[in-house]
Design an enzyme around this catalytic site. Structure first.
Site, PDB file in Angstrom:
ATOM      1  N   HIS A   1     -11.994   3.890  -0.218  1.00  0.00           N
ATOM      2  CA  HIS A   1     -11.662   5.313  -0.065  1.00  0.00           C
ATOM      3  C   HIS A   1     -12.243   6.216  -1.143  1.00  0.00           C
ATOM      4  O   HIS A   1     -12.115   7.439  -1.053  1.00  0.00           O
ATOM      5  CB  HIS A   1     -10.139   5.505  -0.058  1.00  0.00           C
ATOM      6  CG  HIS A   1      -9.512   5.392  -1.414  1.00  0.00           C
ATOM      7  ND1 HIS A   1      -9.240   4.194  -2.011  1.00  0.00           N
ATOM      8  CD2 HIS A   1      -9.121   6.341  -2.308  1.00  0.00           C
ATOM      9  CE1 HIS A   1      -8.700   4.391  -3.196  1.00  0.00           C
ATOM     10  NE2 HIS A   1      -8.621   5.690  -3.410  1.00  0.00           N
TER      11      HIS A   1
HETATM   12  C1  UD1 Z   1      -6.622  10.788  -3.774  1.00  0.00           C
HETATM   13  C2  UD1 Z   1      -7.003  10.761  -5.262  1.00  0.00           C
HETATM   14  C3  UD1 Z   1      -7.571   9.395  -5.618  1.00  0.00           C
HETATM   15  C4  UD1 Z   1      -6.615   8.285  -5.218  1.00  0.00           C
HETATM   16  C5  UD1 Z   1      -6.228   8.426  -3.751  1.00  0.00           C
HETATM   17  C6  UD1 Z   1      -5.184   7.421  -3.389  1.00  0.00           C
HETATM   18  C7  UD1 Z   1      -7.784  12.893  -6.255  1.00  0.00           C
HETATM   19  C8  UD1 Z   1      -8.968  13.650  -6.688  1.00  0.00           C
HETATM   20  N1  UD1 Z   1      -8.035  11.756  -5.544  1.00  0.00           N
HETATM   21  O1  UD1 Z   1      -7.803  10.604  -3.026  1.00  0.00           O
HETATM   22  O2  UD1 Z   1      -7.780   9.328  -7.016  1.00  0.00           O
HETATM   23  O3  UD1 Z   1      -7.250   7.044  -5.435  1.00  0.00           O
HETATM   24  O4  UD1 Z   1      -5.698   9.747  -3.511  1.00  0.00           O
HETATM   25  O5  UD1 Z   1      -5.187   7.119  -2.037  1.00  0.00           O
HETATM   26  O6  UD1 Z   1      -6.684  13.267  -6.526  1.00  0.00           O
HETATM   27  N2  UD1 Z   1      -5.871  12.809   4.263  1.00  0.00           N
HETATM   28  C9  UD1 Z   1      -5.072  12.662   5.363  1.00  0.00           C
HETATM   29  N3  UD1 Z   1      -3.741  12.447   5.173  1.00  0.00           N
HETATM   30  C10 UD1 Z   1      -3.186  12.385   3.961  1.00  0.00           C
HETATM   31  C11 UD1 Z   1      -3.986  12.556   2.830  1.00  0.00           C
HETATM   32  C12 UD1 Z   1      -5.334  12.761   3.003  1.00  0.00           C
HETATM   33  O7  UD1 Z   1      -5.543  12.709   6.491  1.00  0.00           O
HETATM   34  O8  UD1 Z   1      -1.965  12.172   3.867  1.00  0.00           O
HETATM   35  C13 UD1 Z   1      -7.325  13.019   4.436  1.00  0.00           C
HETATM   36  C14 UD1 Z   1      -7.735  14.467   4.524  1.00  0.00           C
HETATM   37  O9  UD1 Z   1      -8.801  14.544   5.426  1.00  0.00           O
HETATM   38  C15 UD1 Z   1      -8.217  14.773   3.114  1.00  0.00           C
HETATM   39  C16 UD1 Z   1      -8.812  13.450   2.667  1.00  0.00           C
HETATM   40  O10 UD1 Z   1      -8.006  12.455   3.284  1.00  0.00           O
HETATM   41  O11 UD1 Z   1      -9.161  15.806   3.089  1.00  0.00           O
HETATM   42  C17 UD1 Z   1      -8.823  13.253   1.173  1.00  0.00           C
HETATM   43  O12 UD1 Z   1      -7.525  13.460   0.604  1.00  0.00           O
HETATM   44  P1  UD1 Z   1      -7.348  13.838  -0.945  1.00  0.00           P
HETATM   45  O13 UD1 Z   1      -5.909  13.911  -1.280  1.00  0.00           O
HETATM   46  O14 UD1 Z   1      -8.210  14.997  -1.275  1.00  0.00           O
HETATM   47  O15 UD1 Z   1      -7.997  12.632  -1.718  1.00  0.00           O
HETATM   48  P2  UD1 Z   1      -7.891  11.069  -1.510  1.00  0.00           P
HETATM   49  O16 UD1 Z   1      -9.205  10.571  -1.015  1.00  0.00           O
HETATM   50  O17 UD1 Z   1      -6.672  10.706  -0.753  1.00  0.00           O
HETATM   51  N1  UDP Z   2      -1.632   0.266  -0.184  1.00  0.00           N
HETATM   52  C1  UDP Z   2      -0.686   0.269   0.843  1.00  0.00           C
HETATM   53  N2  UDP Z   2      -1.127   0.299   2.139  1.00  0.00           N
HETATM   54  C2  UDP Z   2      -2.451   0.297   2.465  1.00  0.00           C
HETATM   55  C3  UDP Z   2      -3.395   0.292   1.405  1.00  0.00           C
HETATM   56  C4  UDP Z   2      -2.953   0.277   0.104  1.00  0.00           C
HETATM   57  O1  UDP Z   2       0.521   0.254   0.583  1.00  0.00           O
HETATM   58  O2  UDP Z   2      -2.771   0.337   3.658  1.00  0.00           O
HETATM   59  C5  UDP Z   2      -1.159   0.296  -1.577  1.00  0.00           C
HETATM   60  C6  UDP Z   2      -1.653  -0.807  -2.489  1.00  0.00           C
HETATM   61  O3  UDP Z   2      -0.787  -1.909  -2.449  1.00  0.00           O
HETATM   62  C7  UDP Z   2      -1.693  -0.161  -3.863  1.00  0.00           C
HETATM   63  C8  UDP Z   2      -1.888   1.317  -3.555  1.00  0.00           C
HETATM   64  O4  UDP Z   2      -1.654   1.483  -2.163  1.00  0.00           O
HETATM   65  O5  UDP Z   2      -0.481  -0.300  -4.556  1.00  0.00           O
HETATM   66  C9  UDP Z   2      -3.282   1.739  -3.912  1.00  0.00           C
HETATM   67  O6  UDP Z   2      -3.516   3.015  -3.453  1.00  0.00           O
HETATM   68  P1  UDP Z   2      -4.972   3.588  -3.217  1.00  0.00           P
HETATM   69  O7  UDP Z   2      -5.930   2.465  -3.024  1.00  0.00           O
HETATM   70  O8  UDP Z   2      -4.854   4.600  -2.146  1.00  0.00           O
HETATM   71  O9  UDP Z   2      -5.247   4.380  -4.564  1.00  0.00           O
HETATM   72  P2  UDP Z   2      -5.802   3.991  -6.018  1.00  0.00           P
HETATM   73  O10 UDP Z   2      -4.967   2.890  -6.555  1.00  0.00           O
HETATM   74  O11 UDP Z   2      -7.242   3.631  -5.877  1.00  0.00           O
HETATM   75  O12 UDP Z   2      -5.653   5.264  -6.768  1.00  0.00           O
END
Ligand code: UD1
Ligand code: UDP
Length: 360
Positions: free
Chosen positions: A202
């Site tokens: 992601h």
């Molecule tokens: C964010 C964090 C990242 C973290 C990740 C965990 C920042 C800059 N990034 O990334 O560090 O590893 O969360 O998962 O803060 N979207 C949905 N539903 C949701 C959330 C997001 O559909 O509930 C989609 C939307 O299209 C959105 C895109 O995901 O534009 C990105 O979401 P965003 O919160 O900007 O960043 P993440 O990639 O989730």
């Molecule tokens: N995770 C989850 N369901 C999923 C994928 C990940 O519960 O389908 C959990 C995973 O166990 C971990 C956390 O989400 O604890 C990691 O989140 P993510 O990879 O979104 O973010 P990051 O750690 O890279 O910030």
């Protein structure tokens, strides 16, 4: 009074051991709703049995400036009204930066959980968020000595506590629950019918760049040709959106050995991790959990802010390089799983709460 500010899936998971440790009259939760889809948000409150946030700010998605700016405005309003003594933030998301910045300007003490991580790669939005948050925090809860040293090198000296990472607490507490849960067993049997690799992806630097994402997709397809294993892929909404936008989704979907599923709850995910032959990921939390659960990990990135996993030998970095990936998989499948978990003993949450109670 403590205010816990969170907004994304990993923050909910990694703050849960602290929330469980606190008494209800000691804290309240502000949720920015950076994550808002049911399976990125509410499912974790339900499964981890967490209290509802007192404030839902409904910020949602947006550009960095838009998202962080809206959070700053709304968090400030709540902090002015509630006047907590301390704000707790965890990790490196935009929610963390906004929460820490809003609090520090109001002279409210900031406690940063998982302080001191560094990838030394400013192309990552997370690196900018971590560095800035650490420098405006009053209490820095570093998970390891490496993290503490990173802070010392930047001139941050006071109030650094090496407490372990709360992900160990969360993993150990919830794996036990997951393994006893019939519903989770049913989920596992419905998704798994043979040996498998588990994949998550992601990071912006991987999925927002078409060429890089296509290379990773091709590498995964090639890997699936070599091994008689399935690849189970709970897909992050950001990744799904990009794969569709770049016309790459069908390249994965048409491969019968790749099982794309919606993001799953924490109990479901822990069971998938625990039983995987190997984990492929670009997630921070997943690199740690693989290490804790003794499942070999291959990280689809060029660097990591979790060098402890490389040191103990639970993780290898391969970026988007196909040859490195294929070699690493072969190596890791034969790897003895005898490494030590460098992230602590599962009592980080207790330690953090004890220290904070001494401060308030
Ligand atoms: C964010 C964090 C990242 C973290 C990740 C965990 C920042 C800059 N990034 O990334 O560090 O590893 O969360 O998962 O803060 N979207 C949905 N539903 C949701 C959330 C997001 O559909 O509930 C989609 C939307 O299209 C959105 C895109 O995901 O534009 C990105 O979401 P965003 O919160 O900007 O960043 P993440 O990639 O989730
Ligand atoms: N995770 C989850 N369901 C999923 C994928 C990940 O519960 O389908 C959990 C995973 O166990 C971990 C956390 O989400 O604890 C990691 O989140 P993510 O990879 O979104 O973010 P990051 O750690 O890279 O910030």
């Amino acid at each position: 009074m403590i205010s816990i500010i969170l907004g994304t899936r990993p923050e909910i998971i990694k703050l849960s051991p602290i929330i469980r440790e606190l008494k209800s009259e000691e804290f309240f939760i502000i949720h920015t709703n950076q994550h808002y889809s049911e399976n990125m948000d509410k499912i974790f409150f339900q499964e981890l049995n967490l209290p509802k946030p007192k404030y839902n700010l409904n910020i949602g998605s947006g550009t960095h400036g838009e998202q962080t700016g809206k959070m700053l405005i709304e968090i400030e309003k709540v902090l002015l009204k509630e006047k907590p003594n301390i704000v707790i933030v965890q990790g490196d998301t935009n929610t963390v930066l906004a929460g820490a910045l809003a609090a520090s300007k109001l002279k409210i003490k900031v406690a940063h959980v998982e302080a001191g991580l560094r990838s030394y790669d400013k192309n990552m939005p997370e690196e900018i968020n971590r560095v800035l948050t650490d420098h405006i925090s009053d209490y820095l809860f570093a998970p390891t000595e490496i993290a503490k040293n990173n802070l010392l090198k930047e001139g941050i000296k006071d109030n650094i506590f090496v407490v372990g990472n709360t992900i160990v607490d969360a993993t150990l507490q919830n794996l036990e629950i997951a393994e006893k849960n019939d519903h989770i067993k049913g989920f596992f049997n419905s998704v798994v019918d043979k040996d498998y690799f588990l994949l998550t992806l992601h990071r912006a630097e991987n999925v927002d760049n078409r060429e890089r994402l296509e290379r990773i997709v091709n590498n995964i397809n090639e890997l699936s040709d070599i091994y008689d294993y399935d690849i189970i892929f709970p897909i992050h909404p950001r990744t799904k959106k990009r794969l569709i936008e770049f016309n790459l989704f069908d390249k994965l979907k048409s491969n019968k050995k790749i099982k794309i599923i919606e993001p799953v709850g924490y109990l479901e995910f822990l069971i998938l991790e625990k039983n995987a032959k190997l984990i492929l990921t670009d997630s921070g939390g997943v690199q740690e959990e693989a290490c804790i659960l003794k499942i070999p990990c291959i990280t689809l990135r060029d660097n990591t802010e979790r060098p402890e996993t490389l040191e103990v030998g639970s993780n290898i970095l391969v970026g988007d390089n196909k040859e490195k990936l294929i070699k690493a998989v072969e190596l890791m499948l034969n790897k003895k799983r005898d490494w030590k978990n460098p992230f602590g003993d599962g009592k980080a949450g207790k330690r953090i709460v004890r220290i904070l109670r001494g401060i308030i």
